[in-house]
Every structure is written in C-alpha cells, then in structure tokens.
Design a protein around this motif. Structure first.
Motif, mmCIF file in Angstrom:
data_model
loop_
_atom_site.group_PDB
_atom_site.id
_atom_site.type_symbol
_atom_site.label_atom_id
_atom_site.label_comp_id
_atom_site.label_asym_id
_atom_site.label_seq_id
_atom_site.Cartn_x
_atom_site.Cartn_y
_atom_site.Cartn_z
ATOM 1 N N UNK A 24 42.556 36.337 55.457
ATOM 2 C CA UNK A 24 42.206 36.353 56.769
ATOM 3 C C UNK A 24 42.107 37.807 57.296
ATOM 4 N N UNK A 25 42.488 38.807 56.386
ATOM 5 C CA UNK A 25 42.340 40.182 57.092
ATOM 6 C C UNK A 25 41.172 40.899 56.006
ATOM 7 N N UNK A 26 40.498 39.980 55.495
ATOM 8 C CA UNK A 26 39.391 40.393 54.646
ATOM 9 C C UNK A 26 39.777 41.723 53.637
ATOM 10 N N UNK A 27 41.087 41.298 53.093
ATOM 11 C CA UNK A 27 41.492 42.310 52.074
ATOM 12 C C UNK A 27 41.581 41.692 50.844
ATOM 13 N N UNK A 28 40.852 42.443 49.545
ATOM 14 C CA UNK A 28 40.897 41.895 48.185
ATOM 15 C C UNK A 28 42.198 42.337 47.483
ATOM 16 N N UNK A 29 42.446 41.370 46.381
ATOM 17 C CA UNK A 29 43.586 41.866 45.786
ATOM 18 C C UNK A 29 43.612 43.111 45.326
ATOM 19 N N UNK A 30 42.487 43.763 44.707
ATOM 20 C CA UNK A 30 42.253 45.013 44.322
ATOM 21 C C UNK A 30 42.916 46.038 45.465
ATOM 22 N N UNK A 31 42.106 45.825 46.792
ATOM 23 C CA UNK A 31 42.470 46.616 47.739
ATOM 24 C C UNK A 31 44.118 46.412 48.176
ATOM 25 N N UNK A 32 44.331 45.383 48.152
ATOM 26 C CA UNK A 32 45.957 44.923 48.485
ATOM 27 C C UNK A 32 46.852 45.816 47.327
ATOM 28 N N UNK A 33 46.447 45.773 46.077
ATOM 29 C CA UNK A 33 47.131 46.453 44.957
ATOM 30 C C UNK A 33 47.083 47.984 45.276
ATOM 31 N N UNK A 35 46.732 49.602 47.887
ATOM 32 C CA UNK A 35 47.529 49.713 49.265
ATOM 33 C C UNK A 35 49.017 49.922 49.043
ATOM 34 N N UNK A 36 49.457 48.842 47.948
ATOM 35 C CA UNK A 36 50.999 48.577 47.966
ATOM 36 C C UNK A 36 51.560 49.219 46.909
ATOM 37 N N UNK A 37 50.672 49.417 45.731
ATOM 38 C CA UNK A 37 51.106 49.842 44.293
ATOM 39 C C UNK A 37 51.663 48.994 43.481
ATOM 40 N N UNK A 38 51.290 47.551 43.841
ATOM 41 C CA UNK A 38 51.829 46.312 43.301
ATOM 42 C C UNK A 38 50.557 46.028 42.409
ATOM 43 N N UNK A 39 50.517 45.725 41.278
ATOM 44 C CA UNK A 39 49.412 45.539 40.329
ATOM 45 C C UNK A 39 48.736 44.324 40.697
ATOM 46 N N UNK A 40 47.337 44.107 40.337
ATOM 47 C CA UNK A 40 46.718 43.030 40.803
ATOM 48 C C UNK A 40 47.200 41.880 40.042
ATOM 49 N N UNK A 41 47.480 41.833 38.793
ATOM 50 C CA UNK A 41 48.034 40.914 37.961
ATOM 51 C C UNK A 41 49.243 40.292 38.872
ATOM 52 N N UNK A 42 50.283 41.201 39.354
ATOM 53 C CA UNK A 42 51.411 40.788 39.823
ATOM 54 C C UNK A 42 51.063 39.780 41.100
ATOM 55 N N UNK A 43 50.083 40.556 41.988
ATOM 56 C CA UNK A 43 49.783 39.949 43.319
ATOM 57 C C UNK A 43 49.192 38.561 42.916
ATOM 58 N N UNK A 44 48.194 38.426 42.017
ATOM 59 C CA UNK A 44 47.664 37.161 41.494
ATOM 60 C C UNK A 44 48.717 35.998 41.103
#
Length: 71
Positions: A24-33, A35-44
């Motif tokens: 809803x905020x138009x943020x990709x998993x890569x961008x969130x990773x 931004x947060x320092x959390x890996x894309x794999x963990x977010x996924x």
C-alpha cells in the motif's frame, strides 16, 4: 498517520498483513530491506508465513511501515 496492526493468530495472517501494508505504501521488499537492515529473504519468509519475526524485527518493520507498535 500511524496505523495500528492487530496481532493475528496465524503466521500467514501476520505476513499477509505486513505485505499489504508494504504494498500500500509502494515499497518493494528490496527497499524495505535497505531501509530496515533486515534481509530480503527474511522479509519474504515473514510475508509468506514461513517464519515468525522476532519482536525486535517486528517492531523495526512496524516502524518502517508506519504501523503502531504493539504494546
């Protein structure tokens, strides 16, 4: 505006809700990773309901997505 995320009963519900908020905020998993320092794999894995996030990871995701943290 800070939204509140209710703690769902299931991992998949939690992951799906985090995914909806992120999209809803138009943020990709890569961008969130980035931004947060959390890996894309963990977010996924969290979004797919494979893993529960630890409380620090959950709080970090909530803050990054503008969601009120659980009390």
């Amino acid at each position: 505006m800070v939204e509140q995320l209710k703690m769902p009963k299931e991992r998949k519900e939690l992951g799906a809700e985090l995914r909806r908020k992120r999209q809803a905020k138009h943020i990709s998993q890569v961008a969130l990773a980035e931004l947060t320092g959390i890996s894309t794999k963990q977010i996924n894995h969290i979004e797919m309901g494979r893993n529960w996030p630890s409380m620090p990871v959950y709080i970090t995701l909530c803050r990054a997505l503008g969601i009120e943290e659980p009390k």
